[in-house]
Design a protein around this motif. Structure first.
Motif, short mmCIF file in Angstrom:
data_model
loop_
_atom_site.label_atom_id
_atom_site.label_comp_id
_atom_site.label_asym_id
_atom_site.label_seq_id
_atom_site.Cartn_x
_atom_site.Cartn_y
_atom_site.Cartn_z
N GLU A 73 -9.32 -7.11 -10.65
CA GLU A 73 -8.83 -5.59 -10.25
C GLU A 73 -9.32 -4.23 -11.29
O GLU A 73 -9.60 -3.28 -11.17
N ARG A 77 -12.42 -1.84 -11.62
CA ARG A 77 -11.45 -0.03 -11.88
C ARG A 77 -12.48 0.14 -13.24
O ARG A 77 -12.61 1.41 -13.37
N ARG A 78 -12.45 -0.97 -14.37
CA ARG A 78 -12.73 0.11 -15.04
C ARG A 78 -14.99 0.12 -15.28
O ARG A 78 -15.04 0.55 -16.11
N VAL A 105 -12.07 1.70 -5.03
CA VAL A 105 -11.39 1.83 -6.88
C VAL A 105 -11.61 3.32 -7.17
O VAL A 105 -10.75 4.16 -8.12
N ARG A 106 -12.41 4.58 -6.24
CA ARG A 106 -12.67 5.59 -7.05
C ARG A 106 -11.77 6.83 -6.63
O ARG A 106 -11.08 6.88 -5.61
#
Ligand code: ATP
Length: 242
Positions: A73, A77-78, A105-106
């Motif tokens: 995760e 996210r990165r 994820v945004r």
């Protein structure tokens, strides 16, 4: 955007007693397409899954100038995104809902931030726009691959990893999809493309690596690899190396 996105060093993955990756090293820069070609069982899927954090590994994964030690995760996210070989779409959901899920994820999702990206994806893949209300499970193989790539792009990744996007597709569809992949360079995303279809992969890529039983045995500019006698004989079916 330029510069390194991904630097992998001394990378090893074991399945019990079996070493599937043995000291692999590779680089992907922003706006570049890097391909890893190799036969069945060479370790290509293992490589992508381990970079993504799905599989445990040893060695270093440097992503956007930071040593990556987080779980899946955190990596998503990165800005890492993997399109797996099995595509893993939600068959009973529409094309559009599958895309929206790719944006989970945004942080700007609730404020409608993903809408502009969805429109960009529809511009890249007009076929997905035509079929936006259709259930993903009823799409053709090529359309499914387009949706899987489109869904990955919804997260606006910095590194897009593609596991055999040509698998099971007719040559004309492969050409169409690879043409779109080539166009993604302009967005600055770094692309790591794993393929058994060496011919198509070397045509689209800037740089290539050959992976054989867990080791990188050859690497270079893709155009140069395509004319290497060993690659031509083993992976392009162009007669003997002599
Ligand atoms: P393909 O193109 O067939 O998908 P690949 O190059 O992606 O091949 P991998 O799937 O990464 O290769 O497999 C590399 C090696 O690791 C193979 O020898 C495979 O049998 C082995 N392997 C893969 N997954 C596992 C697992 N879960 N347990 C044990 N061995 C595995």
């Amino acid at each position: 955007m330029t510069g390194p996105v991904l630097q992998v060093r001394d990378f090893c993955v074991d399945y019990g007693q079996v070493r599937a990756l043995d000291g692999a090293a590779l680089d992907v820069d922003a706006g570049r397409i890097v391909t890893v070609i190799g036969p069945n069982g060479a370790g290509k899927s293992t490589l992508l899954n381990a970079i993504m954090g799905v599989l445990p590994s040893r060695g270093s994964v440097r992503f956007l100038d930071r040593d990556e030690q987080g779980g899946i995760e955190a990596r998503v996210r990165r800005g890492m995104s993997l399109v797996p070989e099995k595509r893993e779409l939600f068959a009973s959901m529409t094309v559009e809902d599958n895309l929206v899920l790719g944006a989970w994820v945004r942080p700007d999702l609730r404020r409608g931030g993903a809408d502009a990206t969805r429109d960009e994806v529809f511009r890249l893949f007009p076929r997905l726009h035509e079929r936006r209300g259709q259930l993903a499970g009823t799409l053709s193989g090529g359309e499914r691959q387009m949706l899987a790539i489109g869904r990955a792009l919804m997260a606006r990744p910095r590194l897009l990893m593609l596991d055999e996007p040509s698998l099971g597709l007719a040559p004309l569809v492969v050409r169409e999809i690879f043409h779109i992949i080539a166009g993604l360079r302009d967005s600055g995303v770094g692309i790591l493309l794993v393929e058994q279809n060496a011919r198509a992969a070397l045509q689209v890529a800037d740089h290539g690596y050959v992976l054989e039983t867990g080791r990188i045995t050859l690497q270079g500019p893709a155009a140069q690899l395509a004319t290497d006698p060993r690659v031509a004989a083993t992976y392009l079916g162009l007669g003997s190396a002599g």
